[in-house]
Each structure stands twice: as C-alpha cells, then as structure tokens.
Design a protein around this motif. Structure first.
Motif, PDB file in Angstrom:
ATOM      1  N   TYR A  27      -2.941   0.234  -4.299  1.00 59.56           N
ATOM      2  CA  TYR A  27      -3.147  -0.891  -3.388  1.00 59.56           C
ATOM      3  C   TYR A  27      -2.180  -1.609  -4.712  1.00 59.56           C
ATOM      4  O   TYR A  27      -2.866  -1.805  -5.889  1.00 59.56           O
ATOM      5  N   PRO A  38      -9.215   6.785  17.417  1.00 59.28           N
ATOM      6  CA  PRO A  38      -8.221   8.324  17.437  1.00 59.28           C
ATOM      7  C   PRO A  38      -8.476   9.080  18.957  1.00 59.28           C
ATOM      8  O   PRO A  38      -9.117   9.864  19.096  1.00 59.28           O
ATOM      9  N   ILE A  39      -8.648   8.252  20.009  1.00 56.44           N
ATOM     10  CA  ILE A  39      -9.000   8.316  20.869  1.00 56.44           C
ATOM     11  C   ILE A  39      -7.837   8.275  22.397  1.00 56.44           C
ATOM     12  O   ILE A  39      -7.773   7.343  22.029  1.00 56.44           O
ATOM     13  N   GLN A  66      -0.644   3.577   9.200  1.00 58.47           N
ATOM     14  CA  GLN A  66      -2.110   4.702   8.521  1.00 58.47           C
ATOM     15  C   GLN A  66      -3.566   4.344   8.781  1.00 58.47           C
ATOM     16  O   GLN A  66      -4.298   5.340   8.987  1.00 58.47           O
ATOM     17  N   PHE A 117       0.865  -1.231  -0.595  1.00 55.14           N
ATOM     18  CA  PHE A 117      -0.313   0.084   0.256  1.00 55.14           C
ATOM     19  C   PHE A 117       1.075   1.332   0.173  1.00 55.14           C
ATOM     20  O   PHE A 117       1.715   1.467   0.250  1.00 55.14           O
ATOM     21  N   PRO A 152     -15.987   7.297   2.151  1.00 57.93           N
ATOM     22  CA  PRO A 152     -16.340   8.043   3.798  1.00 57.93           C
ATOM     23  C   PRO A 152     -15.075   8.125   5.144  1.00 57.93           C
ATOM     24  O   PRO A 152     -15.444   8.714   5.653  1.00 57.93           O
ATOM     25  N   GLU A 153     -13.973   7.522   4.755  1.00 52.90           N
ATOM     26  CA  GLU A 153     -13.043   7.820   6.018  1.00 52.90           C
ATOM     27  C   GLU A 153     -12.076   8.658   5.227  1.00 52.90           C
ATOM     28  O   GLU A 153     -11.179   8.532   5.861  1.00 52.90           O
ATOM     29  N   ASN A 154     -12.483   8.912   3.878  1.00 46.76           N
ATOM     30  CA  ASN A 154     -10.935   9.636   3.370  1.00 46.76           C
ATOM     31  C   ASN A 154      -9.237   9.356   2.504  1.00 46.76           C
ATOM     32  O   ASN A 154      -8.588   9.667   3.316  1.00 46.76           O
ATOM     33  N   PHE A 155      -9.721   8.207   2.717  1.00 47.85           N
ATOM     34  CA  PHE A 155      -8.552   7.057   3.243  1.00 47.85           C
ATOM     35  C   PHE A 155      -7.959   6.849   0.799  1.00 47.85           C
ATOM     36  O   PHE A 155      -8.654   5.390   0.906  1.00 47.85           O
ATOM     37  N   GLU A 181      -4.080   4.311  22.426  1.00 44.64           N
ATOM     38  CA  GLU A 181      -5.623   4.705  21.535  1.00 44.64           C
ATOM     39  C   GLU A 181      -5.943   4.211  21.566  1.00 44.64           C
ATOM     40  O   GLU A 181      -6.180   2.579  22.215  1.00 44.64           O
ATOM     41  N   LEU A 200       1.216  -5.659   3.258  1.00 45.25           N
ATOM     42  CA  LEU A 200      -0.142  -6.500   4.289  1.00 45.25           C
ATOM     43  C   LEU A 200       0.973  -7.361   5.315  1.00 45.25           C
ATOM     44  O   LEU A 200       1.827  -7.948   4.995  1.00 45.25           O
ATOM     45  N   ARG A 227      -5.077   2.737  10.231  1.00 48.02           N
ATOM     46  CA  ARG A 227      -5.949   1.822  11.565  1.00 48.02           C
ATOM     47  C   ARG A 227      -6.951   1.861  12.541  1.00 48.02           C
ATOM     48  O   ARG A 227      -7.573   1.007  13.367  1.00 48.02           O
ATOM     49  N   TYR A 228      -7.803   3.555  12.050  1.00 47.74           N
ATOM     50  CA  TYR A 228      -9.038   3.174  12.311  1.00 47.74           C
ATOM     51  C   TYR A 228     -10.072   3.039  11.360  1.00 47.74           C
ATOM     52  O   TYR A 228     -11.599   3.492  11.651  1.00 47.74           O
ATOM     53  N   LEU A 229      -9.357   2.489  10.753  1.00 46.43           N
ATOM     54  CA  LEU A 229     -10.878   1.935   8.998  1.00 46.43           C
ATOM     55  C   LEU A 229     -10.616   0.171   9.746  1.00 46.43           C
ATOM     56  O   LEU A 229     -11.396  -0.363   9.478  1.00 46.43           O
TER      57      LEU A 229
END
Lengths: 407, 442
Positions: free
Chosen positions: A392, A177-178, A130, A78, A385-388, A184, A89, A132-134
């Motif tokens: 690939y 993201p907290i 990067q 990626f 939706p997550e602007n990611f 985290e 991966l 990881r929130y997805l």
C-alpha cells in the motif's frame, strides 16, 4: 443566515476518512491543523473544548465561536503481492467538520459545547477489485457532542471536564464468493448507535508565555446492537444467509495528550504535543449475526492494533494584526501490525506537513485556512486471516477552512 | 471567501496525482517458456462437470499457467478446443456437462443437485492442428507410451497426429522448451472410481517404466519443466460427500422394526434414531446366507450411487419390496482394504515420482500435501477466498466431484507457478484466484 447555511452544509457532508493511524481523524480546528495539529496547551479559541477542557476557562473573550471543515483527499495505490495486479482507492472527498462555542460565565468559570468528528473512515475500493471479499466500500463515522465546564484557579491552573455523547453510523459492503446466474453474492451491513465517554484536562500556566496542557479523552464503545445485515445471494442458499440483525462493536480508542507551548515574543509562538493513542483497545471487529445458521454466526476479524505515540510540532507567527501564519509537522506511526494490515484501513507510518493562515478582517473575527500534506510510507503487509497480501502506498491532501469569532 | 475557494480548488487539481508503485516485473529466470506444453490426464485437459466442454478448457489449469508464462516470454498455448459448451460426443452415450439445478427425488422432495444439461455437443472429429495441451481424459501413465492409443481413447484421437503412434512420440513434433506434467492420478483413481471392482491399480514396475519413458521423452526434447505428484484421491468430494453413516432413521418405530428384522435374520446390527452406517456386501461374512456388513469409518460411498434406490427402495438397509437386507453394490463402495490398497499405491507412485523428479532436476509440485491442506478444517485461503474440499460449497471441485472448477484450477495453477519460480528462479505472477468462478448456483 449565511452562517446557518454554512453549518447546514457541514452536516450534509458529514463523512470522514481516517488519516493517519487507524480510524482517528485529528482535524478539529483549522488553526491547529495549520500548526501540526497541536492544541492541548492552546487557549486561543473555543477549540480548547475538544483539545483540553482545562484550557477553556483561559479563553479571554466572553463568547468564542469556531467552526470549519476539512476536505480529505486520500490517494492510495495497492499492488498485490506476487501478482500482476494494481489498483487505486476510488477518489472521494471526505469532510470532517467541527463547531465549538464557549461562554465565560464568570472570570474563572466557563462553559462550552463542542460538536465534531474525532473518528471515522470512508473509503471505496470498487465493487470488483481483488480484495472485494474483505471490503468493497466502507463508511464509518462518529459525530460527538461534548458539553463542557471549565474552572481556573488564579490564572495558574485550569481544570475542565466534558461529557461526550457520540452518534456513530456504519455502512459497509463486501462481496461473498458465491457465484450465481445473477452475479456474485453480496453483504451490506448498515446501522447506527450512540455511545458515551468523557474528556478531562488540566491547563497549567506557570509563568508568562508558557502553557502546559494534559488531556485525556476516554474510550467510547460504539456497540451497534441492531444493524441490518442484507444478503444478496441465490435462492438456493438463502436459508444459509437470511437477512438479519447484526451486532457490530467498535471501540473508539482513548487518547492521552501532553502539550507545551511558549510565546517567544508577542508575535511568535512554538508548541509541541505528545499524543498517546490507546489503540490496543481495538482488538478485533466483531460481527454477531442474530439469526444463526451453519454459515452465519459470530465472526471476529482480528485487528490487534498497538498503542502509539504521535509527536507533533507547530509554530505560529503574527505578521500584523490582520494576518497570522502557521507551520507544523508530525509523525504518525501506524498502529496496525504488518500481518494484520487490512484494506479496510490501509494504514502506514506517516509524516504530516502543515501550513496555515488566518486573516482578521476585523477584531475578533478570522477566516482560517490550512493545508495538510500527509506522506505515507510504502508499506508491505498481509491481512493474515484472509491471506490478502500486498503493498500500500498512500498520500493525503487536506485543505481546511474555518471561521472563528470571539467577542 | 472566493479567494479561499480558488486556493482550495487549485490545490484539489494538483493533488489528483496517484502514488506510484512499480508494476509486477515478470522474469523467466533460467527457464525458457517459448513453447510450453502440458502433459497429463483429465485434470489438465480442462475436463470439468463430467464433460469436456469449451469453457472448461478455457479455464483449464495449464491454460491459466500459460497465460501467466506469457508475461515472461511464453508463446501461444494451443488446446484441442471443443466449440460446444455442453461437451463433445466422443463415443455413444457421452452425456453433456452437469449443472447445479433443482430435481425432484423419488419421495417428491425438491432438492438442489447436479443434473445433466441438454444441448448440442460437438460431434467427434480430429481437430486437425498441433496442440500444446496433451491432457487426455482417462489416460494412465502407461497409456502415454502405448502405440495406437488413439484407437483406444477418442479424447486422444481428437488431436492425435497418428492412429498408430504413441503419445510420447508427439512431443518432439512441437519442440517444447518447457512442460508441466500431471500424470499418474488415473493409475489409482480409475480403480477407485470403479469402487475397486472392475479396474485395477497399475503395477508399480509398469508405473515406473511408463513414467521413466514419458519423462525421458520430454527431457529428450531439451525441455525443462515441473511435474505434480498424486494426491490422496479419497479426500475428493466424489468419495466424501455421502458419509459411511449417511443412513438417517428419523422415527423410533422405524428403528424398532429394522432392529426386529435384523434380529430375525440373525444379523448383529443395531440401529438407532439418527445416523447409521450403510449396509454393504461382505463375502467374508460368517453368516450362511446374508454376506453383508455395516460400513465402518474410513470407508467411502461413491457419489454415483443410485440415490433414489437408497431413498425409496431401501438400498443400504432393507429392501422395501422383499424385506431382505439390501447392501450397496460393491462398485459404489470403497472398503477399508480397497482404501488401503489405494493409499499404499499412491505412496509407492509418489516415491517413484519424487526420486525421478530430483534425479532429473524436474520441479515437483506436491499436490498430495496441497490437497491435504485443502481437505483440512481451515482449507486454503487465497485473497479472501476460502476454499476446501466440500462438494459445491467448497468452491474448488466441479459438479463431478473429481475435477476442479475454474477457481480450483486457478489455485492449482498457482501451486505449479510456486514450484516453477522456486526451481527456475523465475518471477511468474500468481493467477488472480478471485477472477475465476466456483460452482455456479442457479
């Protein structure tokens, strides 16, 4: 005894990864894997139970058993869009398996049982990457059990139907993201469920050497009612993110397959398959958290998959009574639109090249081996939706082994 | 079987190779990033959480930009570093940074909120070296052209090379090739932070002259660069966290007695169970004695309002001791007319900067529209991080409600990089927003 150990091993390693489009696996017989994953019109062994129940009654032997395992090695790179960021991966081995048994009760009536893994996805990008929130890592697997009955009329037309019982499990981790003194935030979702579907097919044998198969495998709704959502968050926001039950729904899409094969002579057979996958059934991945708070409720991850047609081509050549070789190729277009390309299922248009080999140490018994090389194309995409966004690039290396015994 | 295993293992070996994608190739385009300087106020100084402290400077917006420019020929970026992670005592009474922690309020309720840490701050001292970051907390546009500004602002005195010169005279000493400028915010913000009561909005003519001089001095060095305009400061958490109708009455009996008291005072205010507007001062009130009124939508209570007075002494409604109407003092409130002044001035200043930027071929970062986007329902999403203007949970604003978190600075740096790439045809990669923290919970 040895065979029992082998089967046990299969179950232990029951973890899949998606190869090709979405989260469909496609590796259901080592013999068929060797010839471009065709199979809808073939009646060589008990794998027909899955590929086309209509063909089961055409299996010549009284008893037929077939079992095997594939080792999926996925390599995905990626590169972040407009960012100085690249990752791979994590290397892990995913092992879809199959086991089939068929019994010819009368000349025209056969029954059979299939246990295999038609759907699944297992991947890990690591805890700190990067995206990881997805997703950090995901393991989703569906094991299906399919009792089947098949009947043929005058060696010309066979029909068959199987009831599909599916057991599915999901386990996914993603970061939140907290930030807090302990690191985290983290979310784990884990659960399992069962679902039902059917598999029905027709096999037509109009003239000697020619087989035509049509098979439809229904959609199976995997609706995990009571998965456990476990949040690792600082005490200060615990009331917003309580551990709770969560409902997760994922459809296993329907397939309509058309196959045609022809024995050119005693030794050489060629076949084609057209597989239509009803991916549109995967509209979104819905998480419905049972305990609702201002930060937690029903969330739908849009997927917006598109229906796709996979053309497959394969051939087999019997060199002598003990050795058979196979070759094949197919094209698997990605069902994922470019603005919904998600690292959970990094899918691209793929070309599969296959080779296979069977060795018969004695009549009826074969050791089967195959190798599938799946070339992904480099693909740019964004999960909007997550602007990611990023590029690939994937490849899959899949050796498969199996045993077949008919008598 | 053994043979098969051997074949499989050897296949596994040759397949360990990865697919290759070429790495991001940074390129400077027509710009020259050799010596990059940053000019501006506290927003670029690395000020955060109500203090100028070490980590805040490390994650300052221009320092993050500099890190990316270094991939395309950028040189070292020197900041007037504070060594303490609590702050620097530039004058008596400066407090150490805010952290998120638990406090007990006047009602004995434990709550989570910003509180001052305790720790040794750096003493005031001139750092003694030349810097690239001319970010000066408190600086307005015209301060940068004022001779002897170092004697007025100790944050500047920390790195000023002369106590009598002006900031604009320093640029030539460092021979900049590239600059970013974020200046002008304090020309409206200082007034707003004072609740519109004891500071003033800069005169537009002075603003024009000051900006022209600052930009002129930068361009005279031969440097190219980009500048940011002024966002609508009334959308930052410092003004939006306490709503105008944040007075919550929970019991009907309390509502009844408040309504009774107001009618006795002949004040036409009606209270209900739930949210009610706060009471503020109003010199234009027709009432002979109580010059007060209720707040209206579009007015703001400042985050610095004494919350214990509101919770336990009746500020914003009725004084619990004297039972007289108890308005929030003017310095903690932005009224409709003050907000209108701020908006009008922001528009004028932005028009001035817009014209100036295009006349001098300086890239313009539209911070105004970026903050609007951040303040919208959906906020801004970047690599799976959802940011908005909410206090603490929004992720972008630090605990003072004005300055940004490291994550907010990373986002802001990307706004600059976007314009740098557009203006100079360069290829500077974006900052990885996910690597930087928002507000840290205990």
């Amino acid at each position: 005894m040895r065979r029992i150990t082998f089967l046990l091993l299969l179950f232990c390693f029951a973890a899949m990864t998606s190869i090709g489009g979405g989260y469909q696996v496609g590796l259901h017989s080592t013999r068929n894997t060797g010839m471009g994953l065709i199979g809808t019109s073939l009646t060589y062994d008990a794998s027909s139970i899955f590929y086309n129940p209509g063909g089961v009654s055409f299996i010549k032997d009284k008893w037929s058993f077939s079992g095997g395992i594939s080792l999926i090695m996925a390599r995905v790179t990626f590169q972040g869009k407009d960012e100085n960021y690249q990752t791979h991966l994590e290397h892990q081995l995913n092992t879809p398996f199959y086991f089939y048994a068929s019994y010819k009760a009368t000349d025209n009536l056969s029954i059979g049982l299939a246990v295999n893994t038609p759907y699944g996805n297992g991947l890990s990008w690591g805890d700190n990457w990067q995206g990881r929130y997805l997703i950090q890592n995901l393991k989703f697997q569906a094991i299906t059990v399919q009792p089947t009955i098949s009947y043929k009329f005058k060696d010309i037309i066979g029909i068959g139907v199987g009831l599909v019982w599916a057991y599915g499990g999901v386990n996914l981790n993603k970061a939140l993201p907290i930030d807090y003194s302990g690191g985290e935030g983290q979310l784990n979702i884990k659960g399992n469920t069962i679902g039902f579907g059917f598999n029905a097919g027709i096999l037509i044998h109009p003239v000697k050497g020619l087989n035509i198969g049509i098979d439809y495998r229904s959609k199976i709704n995997m609706d995990v009612q009571n998965a456990n959502a476990t949040f690792t968050v600082p005490a200060a926001v615990r009331s917003q993110f309580p551990d709770t039950k969560v409902e997760v729904s994922l459809p296993l899409p329907a397939n309509l397959d058309l196959g045609l094969s022809y024995d050119i002579n005693e030794k050489l057979m060629i076949g084609i398959n057209l597989c239509y996958v009803f991916w549109k059934q995967y509209d979104s991945l819905v998480f419905n958290f049972k305990t609702q708070t201002a930060s937690l409720g029903r969330t739908a991850q849009p997927a917006l998959y598109q229906n796709k047609l996979i053309p497959r081509l394969g051939a087999q050549y019997k060199i002598n009574p003990t050795v058979t070789v196979r070759l094949g190729a197919y094209y698997d277009p990605s069902p994922v639109p470019s603005d919904y390309l998600n690292p959970q299922t990094p899918s691209s248009n793929e070309i599969g090249l296959t080779a296979g080999l069977s060795v018969f140490p004695f009549k009826g018994f074969s050791i089967d081996a195959a190798f599938l090389y799946l070339m992904g194309t480099k693909r740019d995409g964004t999960y909007s939706p997550e602007n990611f966004a990023g590029t690939y690039y994937s490849a899959f290396y899949i050796p498969a082994i199996g045993l077949s015994y008919s008598f | 079987m053994k043979k098969l295993l051997f074949i499989i293992l050897s296949l596994a070996l040759f397949t360990s190779c990865e697919r290759k994608i070429s790495e991001y190739a940074a390129d400077k385009g027509t710009a020259n990033f050799t010596t990059y300087i940053s000019v501006g106020n506290s927003l670029v100084a690395g000020y955060a959480d109500g203090a100028l402290y070490h980590d805040g400077q490390v994650y300052s917006c221009p320092n993050l930009i500099a890190g990316q420019l270094q991939l395309a020929g950028g040189g070292a970026f020197v900041q007037p570093m504070v060594t303490s992670n609590f702050g620097v005592a530039v004058y008596p009474g400066v407090q150490p940074k805010l952290v998120l922690g638990y406090t007990v309020d006047c009602q004995g309720v434990v709550g989570l909120g910003p509180l001052r840490t305790e720790g040794a701050m750096d003493p005031f001292a001139n750092v003694g070296y030349a810097v690239n970051n001319f970010g000066i907390p408190g600086a307005k546009s015209f301060h940068l052209i004022a001779p002897g500004y170092a004697q007025m602002n100790p944050y500047y005195a920390r790195f000023a090379t002369s106590l009598t010169g002006a900031v604009v005279q320093e640029f030539n000493n460092v021979h900049p090739t590239f600059f970013t400028m974020q200046l002008g915010d304090n020309d409206v913000l200082a007034y707003a932070l004072a609740g519109g009561s004891y500071d003033s909005i800069t005169n537009p003519q002075l603003f024009y002259f000051a900006m022209k001089t600052v930009l002129g001095s930068l361009l005279a060095t031969g440097a190219q660069g980009v500048m940011a305009n002024i966002p609508d400061i009334t959308s930052i958490p410092f003004f939006t966290t306490i709503p105008y109708n944040g007075l919550v009455l929970t019991r009907q009996s309390l509502v009844d007695s408040v309504n009774y008291a107001m009618s006795l005072y002949q004040l036409p205010f009606h209270y209900v169970v739930g949210q009610n507007p706060f009471l503020i001062k109003d010199p234009t009130s027709p009432h002979p004695y109580f010059k007060v009124r209720q707040m209206v939508p579009g007015e703001y209570v400042l985050m610095t309002v004494p919350q214990d007075s509101m919770k336990c002494r009746g500020m914003g409604i009725i004084n619990v001791a004297t039972h007289a109407p108890y308005p929030i003092p003017d310095q903690y409130v932005l009224t409709t007319s003050e907000v209108a002044e701020i908006h009008a001035a922001t528009n004028i200043f932005n028009a001035i900067m817009d014209t100036m930027a295009s006349n001098h071929h300086v890239g313009l970062v539209d911070m105004n529209s970026k903050l609007k986007q951040l303040n919208s329902q959906s906020g801004i999403v970047w690599d799976g991080v959802h940011l908005n203007t909410d206090f603490v949970t929004g992720g972008a604003f630090s605990l003072d409600g004005i300055h940004l978190t490291p994550r907010g600075n990373a986002l802001s740096a990307n706004f600059f990089i976007e314009v740098i790439n557009q203006r100079f045809g360069s290829k500077i990669p974006y900052v990885d927003v996910t690597k930087y923290k928002g507000v840290v919970f205990p």
